[in-house]
Design a protein around this motif. Structure first.
Motif, mmCIF file in Angstrom:
data_model
loop_
_atom_site.group_PDB
_atom_site.id
_atom_site.type_symbol
_atom_site.label_atom_id
_atom_site.label_comp_id
_atom_site.label_asym_id
_atom_site.label_seq_id
_atom_site.Cartn_x
_atom_site.Cartn_y
_atom_site.Cartn_z
ATOM 1 N N ILE A 195 23.865 2.782 2.057
ATOM 2 C CA ILE A 195 23.156 1.864 1.153
ATOM 3 C C ILE A 195 21.691 2.279 1.095
ATOM 4 N N GLU A 196 21.189 2.515 -0.107
ATOM 5 C CA GLU A 196 19.747 2.775 -0.245
ATOM 6 C C GLU A 196 19.118 1.620 -1.028
ATOM 7 N N VAL A 197 18.050 1.043 -0.465
ATOM 8 C CA VAL A 197 17.363 -0.097 -1.092
ATOM 9 C C VAL A 197 15.854 0.009 -0.843
ATOM 10 N N PRO A 198 15.050 -0.759 -1.591
ATOM 11 C CA PRO A 198 13.621 -0.825 -1.250
ATOM 12 C C PRO A 198 13.466 -1.476 0.119
ATOM 13 N N ILE B 6 31.739 4.925 1.024
ATOM 14 C CA ILE B 6 31.326 4.009 -0.049
ATOM 15 C C ILE B 6 29.812 4.129 -0.161
ATOM 16 N N THR B 7 29.306 4.335 -1.365
ATOM 17 C CA THR B 7 27.854 4.474 -1.528
ATOM 18 C C THR B 7 27.316 3.403 -2.475
ATOM 19 N N ILE C 51 11.162 2.738 0.916
ATOM 20 C CA ILE C 51 12.597 2.919 0.677
ATOM 21 C C ILE C 51 13.284 3.065 2.036
ATOM 22 N N MET C 52 14.516 2.597 2.142
ATOM 23 C CA MET C 52 15.274 2.857 3.376
ATOM 24 C C MET C 52 16.748 3.110 3.056
ATOM 25 N N THR C 53 17.411 3.785 3.989
ATOM 26 C CA THR C 53 18.833 4.088 3.845
ATOM 27 C C THR C 53 19.578 3.560 5.062
ATOM 28 N N ILE C 54 20.668 2.877 4.814
ATOM 29 C CA ILE C 54 21.440 2.284 5.900
ATOM 30 C C ILE C 54 22.822 2.951 5.950
#
Ligand SMILES: [Zn+2]
Length: 313
Positions: A200-203, A169-170, A304-307
């Protein structure tokens, strides 16, 4: 004044102890309205409050809203900008393939897919069965033939259901817009199996660009972002929604430099409806000047970060 929607408890932990944190102007938008972000005293989450009622939010996605104008906003430099946008989907495919092994038997769900260019690239690269959901079909309704191999659906995410669970799931820059992120994440767990991974990519509110640019930081994207996350607050939100964090990367598929550049333009009070053509040289010069510090983004989170998360046991 638009209709507003006031929250009385934290979107993540339900605490009612919310304290004013900062005031920012509507960004990439022309009016003098200001908005307040509050901080939860319990878990530290930063949230817009009051927020714009969902039915009025479209007013902030005007014709001059830069992401909607696409590469043509940059005049003669449009081809260069377009080339760069294509790279984002390539990076997303690479990250997706490193999160789970994907082949033609895999199922992938992209939440808030917009124009489903990422799913199209992933489908072509892996043969996976790809599904995209969004609130509206604006992103694909005029190009149904281009996206004929992707299953696309208009859905309310916190009510979304599927007959079979998804392997991946992205959410690419979707979660920070969600009015009920916990409900959405809980629902996603219901369409996952024990080995599903969610990307999940978010600021990243914990970045140096936010600390430097303060209320002008474009990660607020006022008033379109309902919450801005740090590695700690997103970890808690995921835990409160039945997920556990496997890994957090202090960077993502979006280059943090444009976000930084936009924050600088906000501070200067730029006219967002003008052509960006004459801004291009300054944009590139700034990119070259700041490149050494942005190159350190793995160690100095730049915006930016990716979880990577999996269902909690
Ligand atoms: Zn909280």
């Amino acid at each position: 004044m638009n209709k507003t929607d006031t929250i009385t408890k934290c979107l993540s932990c339900d605490s009612t102890h919310l304290k004013a944190f900062t005031t920012t102007k509507a960004q990439m938008h022309h009016n003098e309205e200001t908005f307040t972000f509050v901080k939860c005293n319990n878990c530290g989450l930063i949230m817009l409050n009051p927020r714009v009622a969902q039915e009025s939010l479209h007013e902030y996605y005007s014709d001059y809203y830069l992401p909607f104008r696409g590469p043509s906003a940059w005049g003669q430099y449009a081809p260069l900008v377009a080339k760069n946008l294509g790279k984002t989907d390539k990076k997303r495919v690479k990250i997706a393939k490193s999160a789970v092994s994907i082949d033609q038997n895999s199922t992938v769900l992209d939440v808030g897919c917009g124009k489903p260019t990422f799913l199209k690239k992933l489908q072509e690269a892996t043969g996976a069965r790809c599904k995209g959901i969004d609130f509206t079909d604006e992103g694909w309704k005029t190009e149904t033939d281009t996206y004929r191999n992707i299953d696309l659906e208009v859905a309310e995410f916190h009510q979304f259901s599927a007959s079979k669970p998804f392997d991946l799931i992205t959410m690419w820059h979707y979660l920070e817009h969600d009015y009920q992120p916990k409900a959405t994440l809980k629902r996603m767990k219901q369409v996952a199996h024990p080995e599903t991974r969610m990307l999940i990519e978010v600021p990243n509110f914990g970045s140096w660009t936010r600390k430097l640019q303060r209320q002008h930081w474009e990660g607020y994207h006022t008033p379109r972002h309902t919450a801005v996350y740090t590695p700690e607050t997103i970890t808690k939100l995921l835990e409160n929604s039945g997920w556990q964090v496997e890994k957090i990367k202090p960077y993502g598929t979006l280059d943090p430099y444009p976000l930084f550049w936009m924050g600088r333009q906000e501070k200067r009070g730029i006219d967002w409806s003008q052509s960006m053509e004459k801004k291009f040289v300054g944009f590139v010069a700034g990119m070259l000047l700041t490149a050494p510090i942005f190159m350190l983004k793995k160690w100095l989170p730049a915006g930016i970060m990716t979880i990577v998360a999996r269902p909690a046991l």
